[in-house]
Design a protein around this motif. Structure first.
Motif, PDB file in Angstrom:
ATOM      1  N   ARG A 309     -26.872  56.028  30.647  1.00  0.00           N
ATOM      2  CA  ARG A 309     -26.061  55.492  31.752  1.00  0.00           C
ATOM      3  C   ARG A 309     -26.695  55.834  33.089  1.00  0.00           C
ATOM      4  NH1 ARG A 309     -20.914  57.742  29.652  1.00  0.00           N
ATOM      5  NH2 ARG A 309     -21.428  59.373  31.118  1.00  0.00           N
ATOM      6  N   MET A 323     -33.303  58.971  40.044  1.00  0.00           N
ATOM      7  CA  MET A 323     -32.943  59.316  38.673  1.00  0.00           C
ATOM      8  C   MET A 323     -34.202  59.272  37.801  1.00  0.00           C
ATOM      9  SD  MET A 323     -29.983  60.094  37.781  1.00  0.00           S
ATOM     10  CE  MET A 323     -28.671  59.327  38.707  1.00  0.00           C
ATOM     11  N   PRO A 324     -34.606  60.384  37.204  1.00  0.00           N
ATOM     12  CA  PRO A 324     -35.846  60.339  36.419  1.00  0.00           C
ATOM     13  C   PRO A 324     -35.716  59.521  35.141  1.00  0.00           C
ATOM     14  CG  PRO A 324     -34.758  62.476  36.177  1.00  0.00           C
ATOM     15  CD  PRO A 324     -34.012  61.729  37.245  1.00  0.00           C
ATOM     16  N   GLN A 329     -41.432  60.685  28.157  1.00  0.00           N
ATOM     17  CA  GLN A 329     -41.811  61.936  28.836  1.00  0.00           C
ATOM     18  C   GLN A 329     -42.306  62.944  27.787  1.00  0.00           C
ATOM     19  OE1 GLN A 329     -43.195  63.667  31.025  1.00  0.00           O
ATOM     20  NE2 GLN A 329     -41.777  63.242  32.727  1.00  0.00           N
ATOM     21  N   TYR A 333     -41.826  69.416  27.898  1.00  0.00           N
ATOM     22  CA  TYR A 333     -41.304  69.433  29.260  1.00  0.00           C
ATOM     23  C   TYR A 333     -39.803  69.123  29.261  1.00  0.00           C
ATOM     24  CZ  TYR A 333     -40.206  68.337  34.014  1.00  0.00           C
ATOM     25  OH  TYR A 333     -39.595  68.328  35.235  1.00  0.00           O
ATOM     26  N   GLU A 347     -31.362  73.808  39.378  1.00  0.00           N
ATOM     27  CA  GLU A 347     -30.124  73.480  40.061  1.00  0.00           C
ATOM     28  C   GLU A 347     -29.791  71.994  39.936  1.00  0.00           C
ATOM     29  OE1 GLU A 347     -28.761  73.635  44.610  1.00  0.00           O
ATOM     30  OE2 GLU A 347     -30.095  75.257  43.987  1.00  0.00           O
ATOM     31  N   SER A 348     -28.682  71.678  39.336  1.00  0.00           N
ATOM     32  CA  SER A 348     -28.140  70.319  39.327  1.00  0.00           C
ATOM     33  C   SER A 348     -26.806  70.410  38.606  1.00  0.00           C
ATOM     34  CB  SER A 348     -29.070  69.334  38.603  1.00  0.00           C
ATOM     35  OG  SER A 348     -28.368  68.137  38.326  1.00  0.00           O
ATOM     36  N   LEU A 366     -32.780  65.771  21.105  1.00  0.00           N
ATOM     37  CA  LEU A 366     -32.729  64.781  22.185  1.00  0.00           C
ATOM     38  C   LEU A 366     -34.112  64.613  22.814  1.00  0.00           C
ATOM     39  CD1 LEU A 366     -29.483  65.546  24.195  1.00  0.00           C
ATOM     40  CD2 LEU A 366     -30.263  63.277  23.495  1.00  0.00           C
TER      41      LEU A 366
HETATM   42  C1  HEC Z   1     -24.192  61.252  35.672  1.00  0.00           C
HETATM   43  C2  HEC Z   1     -25.614  61.006  35.627  1.00  0.00           C
HETATM   44  C3  HEC Z   1     -26.437  61.747  34.565  1.00  0.00           C
HETATM   45  C4  HEC Z   1     -26.203  61.785  33.199  1.00  0.00           C
HETATM   46  C5  HEC Z   1     -25.068  61.146  32.411  1.00  0.00           C
HETATM   47  C6  HEC Z   1     -27.302  62.533  32.631  1.00  0.00           C
HETATM   48  N1  HEC Z   1     -28.168  62.927  33.602  1.00  0.00           N
HETATM   49 FE1  HEC Z   1     -29.957  63.925  33.353  1.00  0.00          FE
HETATM   50  N2  HEC Z   1     -30.284  63.912  35.361  1.00  0.00           N
HETATM   51  C7  HEC Z   1     -29.430  63.385  36.308  1.00  0.00           C
HETATM   52  C8  HEC Z   1     -29.963  63.659  37.641  1.00  0.00           C
HETATM   53  C9  HEC Z   1     -29.329  63.285  38.961  1.00  0.00           C
HETATM   54  C10 HEC Z   1     -31.199  64.370  37.446  1.00  0.00           C
HETATM   55  C11 HEC Z   1     -32.139  64.933  38.508  1.00  0.00           C
HETATM   56  C12 HEC Z   1     -31.658  66.331  38.789  1.00  0.00           C
HETATM   57  C13 HEC Z   1     -32.676  67.173  39.521  1.00  0.00           C
HETATM   58  O1  HEC Z   1     -33.061  66.795  40.599  1.00  0.00           O
HETATM   59  O2  HEC Z   1     -33.071  68.230  38.960  1.00  0.00           O
HETATM   60  C14 HEC Z   1     -31.359  64.506  35.999  1.00  0.00           C
HETATM   61  C15 HEC Z   1     -32.460  65.116  35.405  1.00  0.00           C
HETATM   62  C16 HEC Z   1     -32.667  65.222  34.028  1.00  0.00           C
HETATM   63  C17 HEC Z   1     -33.858  65.767  33.404  1.00  0.00           C
HETATM   64  C18 HEC Z   1     -35.108  66.279  34.115  1.00  0.00           C
HETATM   65  C19 HEC Z   1     -36.163  65.189  34.055  1.00  0.00           C
HETATM   66  C20 HEC Z   1     -37.424  65.540  34.767  1.00  0.00           C
HETATM   67  O3  HEC Z   1     -38.318  64.682  34.786  1.00  0.00           O
HETATM   68  O4  HEC Z   1     -37.540  66.646  35.289  1.00  0.00           O
HETATM   69  C21 HEC Z   1     -33.662  65.709  32.064  1.00  0.00           C
HETATM   70  C22 HEC Z   1     -34.614  66.174  30.971  1.00  0.00           C
HETATM   71  C23 HEC Z   1     -32.359  65.111  31.827  1.00  0.00           C
HETATM   72  N3  HEC Z   1     -31.772  64.823  33.056  1.00  0.00           N
HETATM   73  C24 HEC Z   1     -31.809  64.874  30.577  1.00  0.00           C
HETATM   74  C25 HEC Z   1     -30.547  64.306  30.356  1.00  0.00           C
HETATM   75  C26 HEC Z   1     -29.956  64.141  29.053  1.00  0.00           C
HETATM   76  C27 HEC Z   1     -30.636  64.482  27.732  1.00  0.00           C
HETATM   77  C28 HEC Z   1     -28.725  63.585  29.243  1.00  0.00           C
HETATM   78  C29 HEC Z   1     -27.676  63.239  28.191  1.00  0.00           C
HETATM   79  C30 HEC Z   1     -27.244  64.355  27.350  1.00  0.00           C
HETATM   80  C31 HEC Z   1     -28.547  63.394  30.678  1.00  0.00           C
HETATM   81  N4  HEC Z   1     -29.666  63.855  31.313  1.00  0.00           N
HETATM   82  C32 HEC Z   1     -27.436  62.804  31.271  1.00  0.00           C
HETATM   83  C33 HEC Z   1     -28.263  62.667  36.061  1.00  0.00           C
HETATM   84  C34 HEC Z   1     -27.678  62.473  34.805  1.00  0.00           C
END
Ligand code: HEC
Ligand code: HEC
Ligand code: HEC
Ligand code: HEC
Length: 376
Positions: A309, A323-324, A329, A333, A347-348, A366
């Motif tokens: 999503r 959004m990455p 990937q 990592y 931090e997030s 995952l």
């Molecule tokens: C509501 C939106 C949202 C959802 C749902 C979400 N993410 Fe994220 N994700 C983010 C955002 C925003 C960042 C960037 C955060 C940062 O700057 O560190 C991120 C960063 C990441 C990263 C780091 C990627 C990188 O290149 O450094 C990973 C891995 C990741 N998410 C995995 C997941 C996984 C697996 C799920 C599902 C279980 C998930 N995310 C669900 C918003 C989301």
């Protein structure tokens, strides 16, 4: 005249500068790809490769990543919001323009071919758990549905609870020689893979006869349902489901909290129950329809839909999105990043909340899944 021209030049430069600033507030200034390439070849190539692919495990691929995210990451390393000593030093040397340029360059490269695509099956913890589970089949049944009275069903049980309870046998908190010898040599990841496998199986209701009164038990169960869920189907990964479990086992397990089993919450609730109360509660829970643990584990693809999503929306062409992309990937990592969010080291708030419910085994699965997908 000379003066006038100079004045005009100064004026137009000032205007240009002004316009640029205004633009930046509305939409990011496009980076200079050629300048970005020069910088990348000089400073980034040793780690992020000629083609934008990480040269070793745990170094992220940057090729075809979203420009907005690359830029945001670099700024976060520079500001210290994202901590990584090496990247902080590199980012500290870069101007805003350098960052824009190099982000534009990497974002424009074609995606690297992921090597993990072929070995995802071997790294699947579910498969690993399934193989281990053969050792348990003689008592707990092939798919975790035990048939012998006194032996608990593991199918559909909550995954964190399965891991905890096995560790309790290891530590001798729960005394049972057969169980201790069986699982002694497993390491944490093996345990999580076993839990992953069993929790994803469909539980079958047990048929061991009970001698309690299920109606009286239902009334008493009100004080248990806050934790164990409505009718004994738990929705918390660390709290066991009781619905449809073997009656003999349930009675023994409940009574054990009055003597040997340590758990502050449980001890408090069970301390004042009579044996008759326990038999009644057991009769009620044993007669309930079991349901498998919520499918945070069922299939990684299902779970990944939640992540997509935000991360890998179909048709999300906006390169300025911060959004990455995760597909394609580097696996190590991804594991590292997920654990860092989970443990609050990166931090997030969003990602902390997203990753918090998941065990290492699930995060590993995952990551394997995403790494094996072609990046778009
Ligand atoms: C509501 C939106 C949202 C959802 C749902 C979400 N993410 Fe994220 N994700 C983010 C955002 C925003 C960042 C960037 C955060 C940062 O700057 O560190 C991120 C960063 C990441 C990263 C780091 C990627 C990188 O290149 O450094 C990973 C891995 C990741 N998410 C995995 C997941 C996984 C697996 C799920 C599902 C279980 C998930 N995310 C669900 C918003 C989301
Ligand atoms: C010494 C090896 C090394 C060099 C040189 C290096 N990087 Fe990295 N880079 C890494 C590692 C390792 C990470 C993961 C750091 C972390 O966990 O936050 C990373 C992360 C990143 C990220 C975050 C990616 C993501 O998915 O979250 C960006 C963007 C990045 N590097 C850009 C660059 C740029 C641009 C350069 C050159 C100017 C550069 N790096 C030079 C090793 C390096
Ligand atoms: C020789 C028979 C036997 C074998 C083999 C065996 N178990 Fe058990 N297991 C039991 C019995 C009996 C209990 C109930 C012990 C008790 O009363 O605490 C139990 C309890 C458990 C529990 C606690 C369940 C709960 O609801 O608290 C878990 C988890 C478990 N076993 C996992 C495993 C796994 C994983 C394996 C294979 C690696 C395995 N067992 C192999 C007999 C066995
Ligand atoms: C405050 C939350 C809470 C309440 C209320 C609660 N439980 Fe529990 N229960 C737990 C947790 C957490 C565990 C797992 C503890 C452990 O690892 O030993 C557990 C474990 C159990 C087990 C062991 C299951 C197994 O598979 O071995 C039984 C049986 C049980 N509870 C029955 C009850 C009954 C009956 C009540 C009501 C009288 C009750 N519980 C009330 C949280 C609770």
């Amino acid at each position: 005249m000379k003066q006038a021209i100079f004045g005009m030049v100064v004026l137009s430069v000032a205007l240009l500068g002004c316009g640029e600033k205004k633009e930046a507030a509305v939409k990011p200034v496009k980076g200079d790809v050629a300048a970005g390439k020069l910088l990348a070849e000089k400073t980034c190539k040793t780690c992020h490769g000629e083609n934008g692919g990480g040269v070793a495990p745990a170094i992220p691929h940057l090729a075809a990543q979203r420009e907005g995210y690359l830029l945001a990451s670099l700024m976060e390393y520079k500001s210290g919001k994202r901590t990584h000593a090496g990247l902080r030093d590199i980012a500290a040397q870069m101007s805003d323009a350098d960052m824009r340029n190099v982000a534009a360059y990497f974002a424009g490269l074609p995606p690297v071919q992921s090597a993990a695509a072929t070995d995802v099956k071997h790294t699947s913890l579910y498969e690993k758990g399934k193989a281990f589970a053969a050792e348990c089949a003689s008592c707990h049944g092939e798919d975790g549905n035990a048939k012998t009275p006194g032996t608990p069903t593991l199918a559909g049980q909550q995954p964190h609870y399965l891991v905890t309870s096995i560790l309790e046998y290891h530590r001798d908190d729960r005394k049972m020689t057969s169980m201790k010898s069986v699982v002694r040599d497993s390491d944490r990841l093996d345990l999580e893979s076993l839990a992953l496998y069993f929790s994803a199986q469909t539980p079958v209701q047990r048929s061991t006869p009970t001698h309690g009164d299920a109606v009286a038990g239902e009334a008493l169960s009100a004080m248990c349902s806050g934790c164990h869920g409505a009718r004994g189907v738990s929705v918390d990964t660390a709290t066991p489901s009781l619905a449809g479990q073997d009656a003999q086992y349930l009675a023994k397990a409940t009574k054990a909290y009055r003597t040997t089993r340590q758990n502050w919450g449980m001890q408090r609730y069970v301390a004042n129950l009579s044996d008759k109360n326990i038999d009644d509660i057991v009769a009620f829970y044993a007669s309930q329809q079991p349901k498998p643990a919520d499918q945070i584990l069922g299939s990684v693809q299902e779970l990944a839909k939640k992540c997509d999503r935000c991360h890998d929306q179909e048709g999300d062409a906006s390169s300025t999105s911060a959004m990455p992309k995760l597909k394609g990937q580097d696996k190590d990592y991804l594991v590292m990043a997920l654990r860092a969010y989970h443990d609050g080291k990166r931090e997030s708030t969003t990602m902390h909340n997203m990753s918090f419910p998941y065990s290492n085994a699930i995060m590993d699965n995952l990551a394997s899944w995403y790494a094996s997908q072609p990046m778009k």
